[in-house]
Design a protein around this motif. Structure first.
Motif, short mmCIF file in Angstrom:
data_model
loop_
_atom_site.label_atom_id
_atom_site.label_comp_id
_atom_site.label_asym_id
_atom_site.label_seq_id
_atom_site.Cartn_x
_atom_site.Cartn_y
_atom_site.Cartn_z
N ASP A 109 0.76 -1.35 -0.02
CA ASP A 109 0.04 0.00 0.03
C ASP A 109 0.77 1.18 -0.06
OD1 ASP A 109 -2.31 -1.45 -0.02
OD2 ASP A 109 -2.64 -1.07 2.21
N GLN A 110 2.01 1.21 0.68
CA GLN A 110 2.62 2.28 0.88
C GLN A 110 3.80 2.52 -0.59
OE1 GLN A 110 5.44 1.20 4.02
NE2 GLN A 110 4.01 1.87 5.65
N ILE A 111 4.07 1.54 -1.14
CA ILE A 111 4.58 1.77 -2.53
C ILE A 111 3.59 2.12 -3.49
CG2 ILE A 111 5.45 0.27 -4.49
CD1 ILE A 111 6.77 -1.38 -2.23
N ARG A 112 2.35 1.70 -3.42
CA ARG A 112 1.27 2.23 -4.32
C ARG A 112 1.13 3.76 -4.02
NH1 ARG A 112 -4.80 -0.15 -3.18
NH2 ARG A 112 -4.30 1.12 -1.58
N GLU A 113 1.08 4.22 -2.78
CA GLU A 113 0.82 5.69 -2.63
C GLU A 113 1.92 6.45 -3.18
OE1 GLU A 113 -0.07 6.04 1.53
OE2 GLU A 113 -1.82 4.90 1.26
N GLU A 114 3.02 5.88 -3.04
CA GLU A 114 4.30 6.69 -3.38
C GLU A 114 4.35 6.75 -5.06
OE1 GLU A 114 7.39 4.66 -2.03
OE2 GLU A 114 7.03 5.45 0.30
N ARG A 115 3.89 5.68 -5.62
CA ARG A 115 3.87 5.46 -7.31
C ARG A 115 2.66 6.37 -7.85
NH1 ARG A 115 4.72 -0.34 -9.13
NH2 ARG A 115 6.52 0.20 -8.04
N GLU A 158 -1.67 12.58 -14.14
CA GLU A 158 -1.11 11.47 -14.77
C GLU A 158 -1.27 10.25 -13.99
OE1 GLU A 158 2.56 10.40 -18.06
OE2 GLU A 158 2.54 12.39 -16.97
N SER A 159 -0.43 10.25 -13.07
CA SER A 159 -0.23 9.10 -12.30
C SER A 159 -1.55 8.53 -11.99
CB SER A 159 0.67 9.21 -11.02
OG SER A 159 0.08 10.00 -10.15
N VAL A 160 -2.68 9.30 -11.59
CA VAL A 160 -3.95 8.95 -11.22
C VAL A 160 -4.58 8.18 -12.30
CG1 VAL A 160 -6.30 9.70 -10.47
CG2 VAL A 160 -4.29 10.47 -9.47
N ARG A 161 -4.48 8.54 -13.41
CA ARG A 161 -5.18 8.05 -14.83
C ARG A 161 -4.36 6.67 -15.09
NH1 ARG A 161 -9.85 10.67 -15.47
NH2 ARG A 161 -9.43 12.96 -15.36
N VAL A 162 -3.08 6.44 -14.58
CA VAL A 162 -2.30 5.38 -14.81
C VAL A 162 -2.90 4.25 -13.90
CG1 VAL A 162 -0.05 4.06 -14.94
CG2 VAL A 162 -0.24 6.29 -16.03
N TYR A 163 -3.01 4.69 -12.73
CA TYR A 163 -3.62 3.50 -11.84
C TYR A 163 -4.99 3.46 -12.18
CZ TYR A 163 -5.52 1.59 -7.55
OH TYR A 163 -6.06 0.80 -6.48
N LEU A 164 -5.81 4.31 -12.33
CA LEU A 164 -7.21 3.95 -12.74
C LEU A 164 -7.50 3.12 -13.61
CD1 LEU A 164 -9.01 7.52 -11.99
CD2 LEU A 164 -8.91 5.54 -10.65
N ASN A 165 -6.67 3.18 -14.91
CA ASN A 165 -6.84 2.42 -16.05
C ASN A 165 -6.21 0.98 -15.82
OD1 ASN A 165 -7.96 3.97 -17.88
ND2 ASN A 165 -6.04 5.16 -18.12
N SER A 166 -5.23 0.70 -14.88
CA SER A 166 -4.78 -0.46 -14.55
C SER A 166 -5.59 -1.20 -13.89
CB SER A 166 -3.36 -0.12 -13.58
OG SER A 166 -3.72 0.16 -12.28
N VAL A 167 -6.67 -0.51 -13.03
CA VAL A 167 -7.55 -1.27 -12.43
C VAL A 167 -8.93 -1.63 -13.47
CG1 VAL A 167 -9.47 -1.15 -10.51
CG2 VAL A 167 -7.10 -0.33 -10.08
N ILE A 168 -9.27 -0.59 -13.99
CA ILE A 168 -10.39 -0.72 -15.02
C ILE A 168 -10.31 -1.76 -16.01
CG2 ILE A 168 -11.87 0.29 -16.81
CD1 ILE A 168 -11.38 3.08 -15.21
#
Length: 204
Positions: free
Chosen positions: A181-187, A193-203
């Motif tokens: 979780d800590q690594i995810r928050e840092e990344r 841009e990083s928020v979009r990358v994460y959202l797309n990885s889940v979607i």
């Protein structure tokens, strides 16, 4: 504090919940009276008839400094299992805290003690002292099975029960989850841009 309790005290109930199945989570209505309080220790189990607290005095007398009193009070909220005087006795004897599927009374007095109390809320009527219960038996508290000596962790999110025979594996799994979780928050989450990358990885 032994190593297991020291390690557990560094973890959150959410990470511990992720390491166990949901049956180990107590009823989510059982919360600390003071949201800042956290408790970690071994369960000293007390099975009380609803509305009765006679056997609680025996438990207070026998519990040790690594113990949390865990009370099965059958979701009774009309009669209190304790008030500020009884809870003050627990505090004076060094018991780590109390968890119950019941209610307390004397709210302001209890809050003034600054002592970890996890319960369903408050009421006015004192518990009766007519029918004894039992101590150190397997109980149900907040919908979870608790065996005497199991590990208990409580914080603002609720209370979780960790069986003795699973505690080391649970600590390892929960610690790994926190690290991820800590690594995810840092990344992610630092910029759009990083928020979009994460959202797309889940979607996707």
């Amino acid at each position: 504090m032994d190593n297991i309790l020291e390690n557990l005290s560094q973890l959150t109930t959410t990470s511990l919940s992720d390491a166990l199945d949901i049956t180990h989570n107590m009823n989510s209505n059982i919360k600390p009276l003071n949201p800042a309080h956290k408790v970690c220790g071994k369960a000293f189990t007390v099975d009380l008839p609803a509305g009765e607290n006679k056997t609680l005095f025996e438990a207070i007398n026998e519990a040790g400094e690594d113990d949390i009193l865990v009370l099965s009070y059958k979701n009774e909220t009309r009669y209190a299992f304790a008030g500020d005087f009884i809870i003050g006795l627990m505090q004076t004897l060094g018991i780590r805290g109390v968890v119950a599927d019941g209610a307390v009374r004397d709210l302001h007095g209890v809050l003034d003690l600054n002592y970890p109390v996890f319960c369903l809320g408050t009421t006015m009527a004192a518990g009766k002292k007519n029918i004894p219960g039992t101590i150190k038996s397997t109980i149900s508290c907040g919908g979870s099975i608790v065996r005497h000596g199991d590990y208990i962790v409580g914080d603002a999110d609720g209370v979780i029960v960790i069986p003795q025979d699973k505690v080391n594996d649970v600590i390892q799994t929960a610690s790994e989850k926190l690290e991820k979780d800590q690594i995810r928050e840092e990344r992610y989450g630092k910029d759009q841009e990083s928020v979009r990358v994460y959202l797309n990885s889940v979607i996707n």
